[in-house]
Design a protein around this motif. Sequence first.
Motif, PDB file in Angstrom:
ATOM      1  N   VAL A 294       1.035  -1.237   0.035  1.00 21.95           N
ATOM      2  CA  VAL A 294       0.104  -0.098   0.049  1.00 21.95           C
ATOM      3  C   VAL A 294       0.899   1.291  -0.101  1.00 21.95           C
ATOM      4  O   VAL A 294       0.794   2.258  -0.711  1.00 21.95           O
ATOM      5  CB  VAL A 294      -0.910   0.086   1.120  1.00 21.95           C
ATOM      6  N   ILE A 295       1.946   1.289   0.861  1.00 25.44           N
ATOM      7  CA  ILE A 295       2.568   2.533   0.812  1.00 25.44           C
ATOM      8  C   ILE A 295       3.355   2.748  -0.386  1.00 25.44           C
ATOM      9  O   ILE A 295       3.506   3.760  -0.862  1.00 25.44           O
ATOM     10  CB  ILE A 295       3.939   2.179   2.164  1.00 25.44           C
ATOM     11  N   GLU A 296       3.836   1.753  -1.124  1.00 26.34           N
ATOM     12  CA  GLU A 296       4.609   1.691  -2.320  1.00 26.34           C
ATOM     13  C   GLU A 296       3.545   2.264  -3.460  1.00 26.34           C
ATOM     14  O   GLU A 296       3.976   2.980  -4.298  1.00 26.34           O
ATOM     15  CB  GLU A 296       5.374   0.427  -2.747  1.00 26.34           C
ATOM     16  N   TYR A 297       2.397   1.691  -3.616  1.00 27.72           N
ATOM     17  CA  TYR A 297       1.340   1.685  -4.464  1.00 27.72           C
ATOM     18  C   TYR A 297       0.910   3.329  -4.647  1.00 27.72           C
ATOM     19  O   TYR A 297       0.770   4.027  -5.679  1.00 27.72           O
ATOM     20  CB  TYR A 297       0.270   0.932  -4.342  1.00 27.72           C
ATOM     21  N   PHE A 298       0.675   3.801  -3.631  1.00 21.24           N
ATOM     22  CA  PHE A 298       0.269   5.109  -3.375  1.00 21.24           C
ATOM     23  C   PHE A 298       1.539   6.187  -3.011  1.00 21.24           C
ATOM     24  O   PHE A 298       1.107   7.349  -2.636  1.00 21.24           O
ATOM     25  CB  PHE A 298      -0.922   5.170  -2.203  1.00 21.24           C
ATOM     26  N   ASN A 299       2.658   5.992  -2.968  1.00 21.26           N
ATOM     27  CA  ASN A 299       3.707   6.560  -2.715  1.00 21.26           C
ATOM     28  C   ASN A 299       3.560   7.502  -1.293  1.00 21.26           C
ATOM     29  O   ASN A 299       3.579   8.675  -1.304  1.00 21.26           O
ATOM     30  CB  ASN A 299       3.789   7.888  -3.774  1.00 21.26           C
ATOM     31  N   LEU A 300       3.310   6.825  -0.309  1.00 21.77           N
ATOM     32  CA  LEU A 300       3.172   7.464   1.095  1.00 21.77           C
ATOM     33  C   LEU A 300       3.946   7.314   2.071  1.00 21.77           C
ATOM     34  O   LEU A 300       3.787   7.950   3.239  1.00 21.77           O
ATOM     35  CB  LEU A 300       1.844   6.398   1.682  1.00 21.77           C
ATOM     36  N   GLU A 301       5.157   7.073   1.553  1.00 23.43           N
ATOM     37  CA  GLU A 301       6.507   7.060   2.521  1.00 23.43           C
ATOM     38  C   GLU A 301       6.526   8.242   3.382  1.00 23.43           C
ATOM     39  O   GLU A 301       6.906   8.363   4.608  1.00 23.43           O
ATOM     40  CB  GLU A 301       7.707   6.583   2.096  1.00 23.43           C
ATOM     41  N   ASP A 302       6.380   9.713   2.616  1.00 26.22           N
ATOM     42  CA  ASP A 302       6.450  10.894   3.377  1.00 26.22           C
ATOM     43  C   ASP A 302       5.466  11.230   4.271  1.00 26.22           C
ATOM     44  O   ASP A 302       5.334  12.201   4.833  1.00 26.22           O
ATOM     45  CB  ASP A 302       6.653  12.030   2.216  1.00 26.22           C
ATOM     46  N   SER A 303       4.246  10.568   4.151  1.00 25.04           N
ATOM     47  CA  SER A 303       3.209  10.605   4.971  1.00 25.04           C
ATOM     48  C   SER A 303       2.904   9.831   6.154  1.00 25.04           C
ATOM     49  O   SER A 303       1.894  10.032   6.812  1.00 25.04           O
ATOM     50  CB  SER A 303       1.631  10.307   3.868  1.00 25.04           C
ATOM     51  N   ILE A 304       3.688   9.224   6.350  1.00 17.57           N
ATOM     52  CA  ILE A 304       3.852   8.350   7.440  1.00 17.57           C
ATOM     53  C   ILE A 304       3.922   9.058   8.804  1.00 17.57           C
ATOM     54  O   ILE A 304       5.168   9.743   8.668  1.00 17.57           O
ATOM     55  CB  ILE A 304       4.809   6.922   7.322  1.00 17.57           C
ATOM     56  N   ARG A 305       3.050   8.894   9.869  1.00 14.09           N
ATOM     57  CA  ARG A 305       3.374   9.459  11.060  1.00 14.09           C
ATOM     58  C   ARG A 305       3.367   8.414  12.183  1.00 14.09           C
ATOM     59  O   ARG A 305       2.077   8.095  12.468  1.00 14.09           O
ATOM     60  CB  ARG A 305       2.232  10.543  11.371  1.00 14.09           C
ATOM     61  N   PRO A 306       4.501   7.491  12.311  1.00 14.09           N
ATOM     62  CA  PRO A 306       4.331   6.244  13.435  1.00 14.09           C
ATOM     63  C   PRO A 306       3.624   6.485  14.608  1.00 14.09           C
ATOM     64  O   PRO A 306       3.829   7.412  15.226  1.00 14.09           O
ATOM     65  CB  PRO A 306       5.706   5.947  13.503  1.00 14.09           C
ATOM     66  N   LEU A 307       2.878   5.701  14.913  1.00 11.67           N
ATOM     67  CA  LEU A 307       2.196   5.847  16.364  1.00 11.67           C
ATOM     68  C   LEU A 307       1.480   6.960  16.567  1.00 11.67           C
ATOM     69  O   LEU A 307       1.438   7.255  17.586  1.00 11.67           O
ATOM     70  CB  LEU A 307       3.282   5.150  17.378  1.00 11.67           C
ATOM     71  N   ALA A 308       0.848   7.438  15.706  1.00 10.54           N
ATOM     72  CA  ALA A 308       0.010   8.906  15.821  1.00 10.54           C
ATOM     73  C   ALA A 308      -1.545   8.361  15.914  1.00 10.54           C
ATOM     74  O   ALA A 308      -2.200   9.152  16.278  1.00 10.54           O
ATOM     75  CB  ALA A 308       0.289   9.790  14.687  1.00 10.54           C
ATOM     76  N   ILE A 309      -1.725   7.101  15.547  1.00 11.50           N
ATOM     77  CA  ILE A 309      -3.111   6.896  15.460  1.00 11.50           C
ATOM     78  C   ILE A 309      -3.663   5.627  16.350  1.00 11.50           C
ATOM     79  O   ILE A 309      -2.913   4.543  16.565  1.00 11.50           O
ATOM     80  CB  ILE A 309      -3.748   6.374  13.985  1.00 11.50           C
TER      81      ILE A 309
END
Length: 255
Positions: free
Chosen positions: A171-186
């Motif tokens: 999912v991260i690769e497909y949608f290019n989300l690496e810069d949107s990751i906020r670990p342990l914020a949810i």
Amino acid sequence: MGGFKNCVIIRIYADLNYFLDKNERQSDIEVCFYGKRSVKDLIESMGVPHVEVHRILVDGDEAGFDHILEGHERISVYPKLSLMKESGENTCGDESKFILDVHLGKLAMYLRMLGFDVFYDTGIDDPEIARISADEDRILLTRDRGLLMRSIVKRGLIIRNSNPVLQAAEVIEYFNLEDSIRPLAICLECNGKIERLTEGSPEFDKAKKQVPPKVRDWCDEYYICRGCGKVYWRGTHYYDMVATILKMLGKSGGI
């Protein structure tokens, strides 16, 4: 069945070949039908969900899903993946929101662990999942092609992998989300936002009373979910989650 039989030539490109039988991949395919047929109907009859299609050419011209085929056309179908990789941009918009079907519970937890807004409820059926996806503009993640082929679904992805860690990486690769990751914020349980408590505040003191006595002896950093009120701290569970996040991102360093 009356009428003339009409045939077209269709070619499915790149990652969309995943949905085809092995003998049809990377090749021109002749498809015949009676009367007229829409491009969407033809593509999905081959097992390709419309939400994973980015571009359609009919005889070299751009065409939409509602384009009507009458026979003798040549259709080229391209995936979204190629465009995403070329752009290098987050294609989900400023806020990446997802909804997952009931079979992807572990993936839902992992995406929340990475800081994404994930709707997951084992008590709802496929029509309701599709409706929520459309009404709340959530990206639908599933392994069920039929669910993604519902006409009201606008954004989604068939999850290829069976391993939840690899699913999250997919999912991260497909949608290019690496810069949107906020670990342990949810919050992993309710999808609420987690915030750090200010040491010495009444809320901090109240939260501290909820943790095991042995934790209070050494821990002076607490977090709370604004949705369900669950209190978090950096115990062994925290480091286990960090290790899982690093696996999803394919990294060995710290966060």
